[in-house]
Enzyme design. Sequence first.
Site, PDB file in Angstrom:
ATOM      1  N   SER A   1       0.846  -1.181   0.000  1.00  0.00           N
ATOM      2  CA  SER A   1       0.000   0.000   0.000  1.00  0.00           C
ATOM      3  C   SER A   1       0.881   1.231   0.000  1.00  0.00           C
ATOM      4  O   SER A   1       2.109   1.124   0.026  1.00  0.00           O
ATOM      5  CB  SER A   1      -0.902   0.002   1.238  1.00  0.00           C
ATOM      6  OG  SER A   1      -0.108   0.312   2.366  1.00  0.00           O
ATOM      7  N   LYS A   2       0.240   2.382   0.024  1.00  0.00           N
ATOM      8  CA  LYS A   2       0.988   3.642  -0.019  1.00  0.00           C
ATOM      9  C   LYS A   2       2.016   3.751   1.108  1.00  0.00           C
ATOM     10  O   LYS A   2       3.037   4.407   0.964  1.00  0.00           O
ATOM     11  CB  LYS A   2       0.025   4.826   0.048  1.00  0.00           C
ATOM     12  CG  LYS A   2      -0.844   4.914  -1.191  1.00  0.00           C
ATOM     13  CD  LYS A   2      -1.305   6.328  -1.453  1.00  0.00           C
ATOM     14  CE  LYS A   2      -2.072   6.434  -2.748  1.00  0.00           C
ATOM     15  NZ  LYS A   2      -3.523   6.282  -2.584  1.00  0.00           N
ATOM     16  N   ARG A   3       1.721   3.086   2.225  1.00  0.00           N
ATOM     17  CA  ARG A   3       2.672   3.111   3.344  1.00  0.00           C
ATOM     18  C   ARG A   3       4.041   2.593   2.933  1.00  0.00           C
ATOM     19  O   ARG A   3       5.056   2.942   3.515  1.00  0.00           O
ATOM     20  CB  ARG A   3       2.169   2.217   4.487  1.00  0.00           C
ATOM     21  CG  ARG A   3       1.121   2.818   5.379  1.00  0.00           C
ATOM     22  CD  ARG A   3       0.790   1.866   6.503  1.00  0.00           C
ATOM     23  NE  ARG A   3       0.407   0.543   6.021  1.00  0.00           N
ATOM     24  CZ  ARG A   3       1.128  -0.556   6.170  1.00  0.00           C
ATOM     25  NH1 ARG A   3       2.278  -0.535   6.804  1.00  0.00           N
ATOM     26  NH2 ARG A   3       0.701  -1.711   5.698  1.00  0.00           N
TER      27      ARG A   3
ATOM     28  N   GLY B   1       5.525   3.108   0.167  1.00  0.00           N
ATOM     29  CA  GLY B   1       6.192   3.951  -0.825  1.00  0.00           C
ATOM     30  C   GLY B   1       5.330   4.069  -2.068  1.00  0.00           C
ATOM     31  O   GLY B   1       4.122   3.878  -1.998  1.00  0.00           O
TER      32      GLY B   1
END
Length: 483
Positions: A255-257, A259
């Site tokens: 996920s965006k976490r 990167g």
Amino acid sequence: MENNNVRVRFAPSPTGPFHIGGARSALFNWLLAKHSQGTFILRIEDTDTARSTRESEENIKAALQWLGMNWDEGVDVGGSDAPYRQSERLDIYRQYTEELLAKGEAYRCYCTEEELNASREEQLAAGKTPIYNGRCRHLTREQEEAFLAEGRKPTIRLRCPENTALAFDDMVRGHVSFDSNGVGDFIIVKSDGMPVYNYGVVIDDARMGVTHVIRAEEHLSNTPRQLVIYRALGFAVPKFGHISLILGKDHKKMSKRHGATSVDQYRQMGYLPEALLNFLALLGWSPTDEEEIFSVEELIQRFSMDHVSKNPAVFDIDKLNWINFHYMKQLSAPDLVAVTLPHLIEAGYVTEPVDAKLQEKLEAMVEVLRDYLYFGAQIREHAKPFFVRPEVADEEARAMLAEETTATVLAAFAAKVREAEVADAVTLRAAIKAVQKETKIKGKNLYAPLRIAFTGVMHGPDVAAVGAILGKEEMLWRLEHCK
Ligand code: GLU
């Protein structure tokens, strides 16, 4: 699979940024098509009108083209079953719906959201798997008219056979079987007339002659419904291959976490398409345990669904960087300038147009910096001293400037530069040697002051090469102002 009748498709929903996982699905389909001299189709699944945008479609197409995955049939290029945007195929779906209703395979359902929820709650409370309770399965004409008179808008449900194994042999996961009793009669057309994903996808895949459906694991649970639709419409069932999730290094769903997650972000950061393609192929596929670098031609030649793993793939940014570094190393200086130029412009170091003199400087600069670059955007942190006079900020460098030998080195070297007719790297290297001979200062005390004068820091690329790019005047200015 060695035949040219292979027909595969990538069928994205254009509802947001083009995710790495989507690109990986596209790639596996594309590689299978290329490997088998088959056909790769691009279909846009945009029936979710609230979330689909043209902008997202354009973004997906641009990313596929950037990665070199051109499509043989589909949006923009056409083909035997055009149009390839689902929102433009509603008449086609309607014909099949009429057929299913006429055959009694499907029926209109007038249940409201509240009624369905209530039934769901009841079943859950009784410890059952919630499925449609069948209330509208056998409505009379009068009952239907009464519902319509109330203003209810029907959905269309497909009758799902009871006590049946909905089974298939998945190219990745092997034999998979679902109990039809856990499926129940399900909606194929929403009350606004739009087909649901499972319905549109089956009609399109069948009509487009798709032989292999390779898609993300998250669709595995949709496949039993799709099998029921294939049967009801009398279509041949393609081979399915559900490829595993992509996880972050912490083994949680990517996920965006973790990167950057979209292809566009990697393009913007200055990753090379051939490197990203190579990396994406390894997210689930590997012909052997050791090899990591594959050109597009090698990928096409060696790709096979037999070597696609059912274990989750882990997105390892260090591996992507390593692969990208490998491909960047092979670029000529002009190509490396082209990759890094947008970042130099963005940083404000360069403005277009780039004249011949500047181009020459940039080519020399990227040669000096290429060992420091995993991806294009990293040029920003390394190129600064070539465009901006440095300030000596860090303590280590300040301490070096305070050494008593430093002023001697700077002055001696400046004298050599002043005398030099040409200030290329070879000449400068010889000048440094001459300073060493004259002053008896060597090693760190010789090189570091020069590097600090030129770049503001103790460590970095070959000082003679850097000096040559700065040029005589600029070198002298920096040597004289280094304090
Ligand atoms: N539109 C679906 C998606 O983007 C396609 C799934 C499939 O390949 O069947 O997830």
